[in-house]
Design an enzyme around this catalytic site. Sequence first.
Site, PDB file in Angstrom:
ATOM      1  N   ASP A 174      35.222 -48.012  10.746  1.00  0.00           N
ATOM      2  CA  ASP A 174      35.693 -47.571   9.425  1.00  0.00           C
ATOM      3  C   ASP A 174      35.381 -46.096   9.222  1.00  0.00           C
ATOM      4  OD1 ASP A 174      36.916 -47.818   6.950  1.00  0.00           O
ATOM      5  OD2 ASP A 174      35.091 -48.471   5.925  1.00  0.00           O
ATOM      6  N   LYS A 217      21.465 -47.538  -1.798  1.00  0.00           N
ATOM      7  CA  LYS A 217      22.722 -48.286  -1.879  1.00  0.00           C
ATOM      8  C   LYS A 217      22.375 -49.695  -2.351  1.00  0.00           C
ATOM      9  CE  LYS A 217      26.840 -49.238   0.967  1.00  0.00           C
ATOM     10  NZ  LYS A 217      27.407 -49.081   2.330  1.00  0.00           N
ATOM     11  N   PHE A 252      31.043 -52.340  -1.413  1.00  0.00           N
ATOM     12  CA  PHE A 252      30.086 -53.431  -1.544  1.00  0.00           C
ATOM     13  C   PHE A 252      29.052 -53.223  -2.645  1.00  0.00           C
ATOM     14  CE2 PHE A 252      31.165 -53.858   3.102  1.00  0.00           C
ATOM     15  CZ  PHE A 252      31.948 -54.995   2.916  1.00  0.00           C
ATOM     16  N   GLU A 269      26.857 -50.078  -5.411  1.00  0.00           N
ATOM     17  CA  GLU A 269      26.699 -48.794  -6.077  1.00  0.00           C
ATOM     18  C   GLU A 269      25.623 -47.981  -5.368  1.00  0.00           C
ATOM     19  OE1 GLU A 269      26.444 -47.337 -10.757  1.00  0.00           O
ATOM     20  OE2 GLU A 269      25.904 -49.390 -10.199  1.00  0.00           O
ATOM     21  N   VAL A 270      25.793 -46.660  -5.375  1.00  0.00           N
ATOM     22  CA  VAL A 270      24.817 -45.773  -4.729  1.00  0.00           C
ATOM     23  C   VAL A 270      24.090 -44.968  -5.806  1.00  0.00           C
ATOM     24  CG1 VAL A 270      24.451 -43.941  -3.037  1.00  0.00           C
ATOM     25  CG2 VAL A 270      26.284 -45.610  -2.684  1.00  0.00           C
ATOM     26  N   GLY A 310      27.661 -42.865  -7.134  1.00  0.00           N
ATOM     27  CA  GLY A 310      28.926 -43.325  -6.555  1.00  0.00           C
ATOM     28  C   GLY A 310      28.996 -44.829  -6.423  1.00  0.00           C
ATOM     29  N   LYS A 311      30.216 -45.306  -6.238  1.00  0.00           N
ATOM     30  CA  LYS A 311      30.443 -46.738  -6.021  1.00  0.00           C
ATOM     31  C   LYS A 311      31.285 -46.923  -4.775  1.00  0.00           C
ATOM     32  CE  LYS A 311      29.996 -48.392 -10.747  1.00  0.00           C
ATOM     33  NZ  LYS A 311      30.610 -49.181 -11.842  1.00  0.00           N
ATOM     34  N   GLY A 312      30.976 -47.978  -4.026  1.00  0.00           N
ATOM     35  CA  GLY A 312      31.712 -48.261  -2.798  1.00  0.00           C
ATOM     36  C   GLY A 312      32.258 -49.664  -2.794  1.00  0.00           C
TER      37      GLY A 312
END
Length: 501
Positions: free
Chosen positions: A331, A230, A214, A216-217, A210-212
Amino acid sequence: MEAASAALRRCLLLIVLVAAATLLPGAKALQCFCHLCTKDNFTCETDGLCFVSVTETTDKVIHNSMCIAEIDLIPRDRPFVCAPSSKTGAVTYCCNQDHCNKIELPTTGPFSEKQSAGLGPVELAAVIAGPVCFVCIALMLMVYICHNRTVIHHRVPNEEDPSLDRPFISEGTTLKDLIYDMTTSGSGSGLPLLVQRTIARTIVLQESIGKGRFGEVWRGKWRGEEVAVKIFSSREERSWFREAEIYQTVMLRHENILGFIAADNKDNGTWTQLWLVSDYHEHGSLFDYLNRYTVTVEGMIKLALSTASGLAHLHMEIVGTQGKPAIAHRDLKSKNILVKKNGTCCIADLGLAVRHDSATDTIDIAPNHRVGTKRYMAPEVLDDSINMKHFESFKRADIYAMGLVFWEIARRCSIGGIHEDYQLPYYDLVPSDPSVEEMRKVVCEQKLRPNIPNRWQSCEALRVMAKIMRECWYANGAARLTALRIKKTLSQLSQQEGIKM
């Protein structure tokens, strides 16, 4: 890495200075023989070349020696003035050493061709290219040596190598053992930095999951155990540092808060990566889980109660020498909550969280008025009426967001085969990526909230969930339930339903 970079900069500076000394002409002017300069001992000075020519006419031979200024050397690589003239029968010679033109030229062509060829394009190119090639080769060699040293010093293993961590972590030790030792030793603020670094540098990355906001995971492995990594880019160093700092707050560890393992900055020889290592949960986020699956009443209560338990622990202040400050998430949303194997949740992504110092009644960072995800922002955040000096304001904004998460969970609760499709809150009222103004209009001006289906009234568990949601969504933050109150209500509901957590 900093030492290697400094050494490389010094090497480059030395090479540039050597190149400059090699390529730049000397400051002393060139002295040439000049047959007309009787007053100056037949000597002239120039920044160009020395020139000599002999011209044979029918009755005499004319000799000419002088200086030629650099400005007159056109073109520079093979000046016209230095070329022999077939029309006049002149033999010419140009040179660039003191008094090099004080020679006798034959009147025949072969010598002039040979001498003037000394400044031909091939020879001139060789003279210029030689030092340049030397500089380039030296530079490449220096970069190669420094790069190899850096990679060897900061190598990232491409396969599991237990020998790398054996001096610090005994054979057979698991992450569970390390965490248990840490939590029972009394510190409660995370593993020692050396142990964190040892773990991080022996993790083998498996796949991107996954990507967030800030980074990539990745899913990784350490001694056969799966972990989540992360990876922040180097320009997001402040975000990485802040999240690692929050996760290592004393007494933060809780079954419904994502388990933090290690933080490290890793240099792969080309750029720096900032790693945050945590427990891996194969179901992914609550958002992903609800998109894929429906849930039973028991499943719904477990998801909701565990989320409330995690938030209650965050919000709670523990007083004492090993105490914990109250923390607000800021958040909270379904994408920042992970689902564990046992069907319970844990809260993740604490990068925007703030801690409260009750002794001074201050927050540990200067908070931004509007941070987080717009869709989940509380009314007071959207209309900018939130009291930033009052820590309770941030906790109340978290409660509003948790009410929206509960709505997402309840929609997927299947009773008698009936359930709603997964949707984000306000899916029917705002676009997929709403602006603050669009959310403010719906939430603050029109005072709308997500729709609660009529079918929920036919199930006690869904009725309780709907009541909690409404009490989380009040426009007045002070009227909203606390996380602890929600946790107690859901605990009672789970007991009524005979659910074991």
